[in-house]
Design an enzyme around this catalytic site. Structure first.
Site, short mmCIF file in Angstrom:
data_model
loop_
_atom_site.label_atom_id
_atom_site.label_comp_id
_atom_site.label_asym_id
_atom_site.label_seq_id
_atom_site.Cartn_x
_atom_site.Cartn_y
_atom_site.Cartn_z
N GLY A 1 0.83 -1.21 0.00
CA GLY A 1 0.00 0.00 0.00
C GLY A 1 0.87 1.26 0.00
O GLY A 1 0.50 2.28 0.57
N ASP B 1 -1.61 -7.51 -5.39
CA ASP B 1 -2.85 -7.56 -4.62
C ASP B 1 -2.53 -8.44 -3.42
O ASP B 1 -2.34 -9.66 -3.58
CB ASP B 1 -3.99 -8.16 -5.46
CG ASP B 1 -5.26 -8.38 -4.64
OD1 ASP B 1 -5.23 -8.13 -3.41
OD2 ASP B 1 -6.26 -8.81 -5.22
N VAL B 2 -2.43 -7.85 -2.24
CA VAL B 2 -1.95 -8.60 -1.08
C VAL B 2 -2.88 -9.74 -0.67
O VAL B 2 -2.47 -10.63 0.07
CB VAL B 2 -1.68 -7.68 0.15
CG1 VAL B 2 -0.56 -6.71 -0.12
CG2 VAL B 2 -2.96 -6.96 0.59
N ASN C 1 1.01 -2.67 5.30
CA ASN C 1 0.28 -1.41 5.47
C ASN C 1 -0.98 -1.35 4.59
O ASN C 1 -1.91 -0.60 4.91
CB ASN C 1 1.23 -0.25 5.12
CG ASN C 1 0.51 1.05 4.88
OD1 ASN C 1 0.13 1.75 5.81
ND2 ASN C 1 0.28 1.38 3.61
N SER D 1 -4.87 -0.58 13.92
CA SER D 1 -5.65 0.66 14.06
C SER D 1 -6.19 0.77 15.48
O SER D 1 -6.46 -0.25 16.14
CB SER D 1 -6.83 0.64 13.09
OG SER D 1 -7.73 1.69 13.39
N TYR E 1 -13.87 -3.80 9.56
CA TYR E 1 -12.55 -3.18 9.69
C TYR E 1 -11.97 -3.42 11.09
O TYR E 1 -10.80 -3.81 11.23
CB TYR E 1 -12.69 -1.68 9.40
CG TYR E 1 -11.40 -0.90 9.41
CD1 TYR E 1 -10.54 -0.91 8.31
CD2 TYR E 1 -11.05 -0.11 10.51
CE1 TYR E 1 -9.37 -0.17 8.31
CE2 TYR E 1 -9.87 0.63 10.51
CZ TYR E 1 -9.04 0.60 9.41
OH TYR E 1 -7.88 1.34 9.41
N ALA F 1 -12.68 -5.77 13.19
CA ALA F 1 -12.35 -7.20 13.36
C ALA F 1 -11.04 -7.51 12.66
O ALA F 1 -10.20 -8.24 13.20
CB ALA F 1 -13.48 -8.06 12.80
N ILE G 1 -5.75 9.46 11.15
CA ILE G 1 -4.64 10.08 10.43
C ILE G 1 -5.19 10.77 9.18
O ILE G 1 -6.10 10.25 8.52
CB ILE G 1 -3.58 9.02 10.02
CG1 ILE G 1 -3.19 8.13 11.22
CG2 ILE G 1 -2.36 9.68 9.39
CD1 ILE G 1 -2.49 8.81 12.37
#
Ligand code: NAP
Length: 246
Positions: free
Chosen positions: A12, A62-63, A89, A141, A154, A156, A187
């Site tokens: 990312g 694409d991770v 990231n 996060s 998100y 989870a 951020i």
């Protein structure tokens, strides 16, 4: 130049926090490989790094795709040397209240944010175990610790990433590899620019340091964690949130 001679993959890396982490690590002397689904954006950041005298390259990844991830790690090994640093990231949001959340959005967020880090870390440690050194940083996060309205998927994924980091750290510590998580608060990037001004103001009211974080605030923490200065730090979650959660 504490990272001179090191190879680092930042997923990312095209924009936002990943782009600034890439610049920070390149500034410390690492050759940074920016992996992103947005290759054009990654190339732009690479050009900026090279213009300031740093070493960088871009790769499309694409991770969440195991074949893609394997290809990228194999190409880093063949082109340079075994990987020293990985910053997981890449991450997305697909927000909705739980009652309305679509299964496809649950799967997408978990696949990119959590499975992506699993796939990249697995490939990374294959190379790092042989060298008996390496450092992995997972970008979690604040929401993975305290939850947030509309972000069941998100939060989870980020809470999962914290548990994953701790297990990873325990498994690889005997071989000299460290793994830590950084949990940013809110951020100022594209991800939070979609929030309405009124919501941003309400968030700032909850932050003791009374501002959103800048990507540099996160990048400097990552730069410390991957350096020798953090050689006795592993399995930790470092909060970079202006005091929003203590
Ligand atoms: P961002 O500006 O949206 O950047 C994320 C980058 O990841 C984009 O270039 C995106 O490409 C790329 N990406 C998306 N899916 C990918 C995939 N499958 N494979 C590879 N790359 C992919 O986000 P950010 O704000 O910098 O956030 C970076 C990380 O910090 C994320 O993990 C995020 O969850 C975390 N974080 C952010 C905040 C915040 O307030 N911003 C707070 C806490 C944690 P596209 O743009 O083409 O999708």
């Amino acid at each position: 130049m504490s990272l001179k001679g090191k190879i680092a993959l930042i997923t990312g890396g095209a924009q936002g926090i990943g782009s600034i982490i890439s610049k920070e690590l390149a500034g410390q002397g690492a050759h940074v490989v920016l992996g992103d689904i947005n290759q054009e954006g990654a190339e732009e950041t690479v050009a900026e790094i090279k213009n300031s005298g740093g070493k960088a390259s871009a790769v499309k990844i694409d991770v969440s795709n195991a074949t893609d991830v394997r290809r990228v790690f194999d190409s880093i090994l063949n082109e340079y040397k075994p990987i020293d640093i990985v910053v997981n990231n890449a991450g997305i949001t697909r927000d909705a209240l739980l009652l309305r959340m679509k299964e496809v959005d649950w799967d997408l967020v978990l696949n990119i944010n959590l499975k992506g880090s699993f796939l990249c870390s697995q490939q990374a440690i294959k190379q790092m175990l042989k060298q008996k050194s390496g450092s992995i940083v997972n970008i979690a996060s604040i929401v993975g610790v305290m939850g947030n309205f509309g972000q069941a998927n998100y939060s989870a994924s980020k809470a999962g990433l914290i548990g994953f980091t701790k297990t990873l750290a325990r498994e690889v510590a005997p071989r000299g590899i460290r793994a830590n998580a950084v949990a940013p608060g809110f951020i100022d990037t594209e991800m939070t620019r979609v929030l309405e001004d009124s919501i941003r103001l309400k968030l700032i009211e909850q932050i003791p340091l009374a501002r959103l974080g800048q990507p540099e605030d996160v990048a400097r923490c990552v730069s410390f964690l991957v350096s020798e200065n953090a050689s006795y730090i592993t399995g930790q979650v470092i909060n970079v949130n202006g005091g929003m959660l203590m």
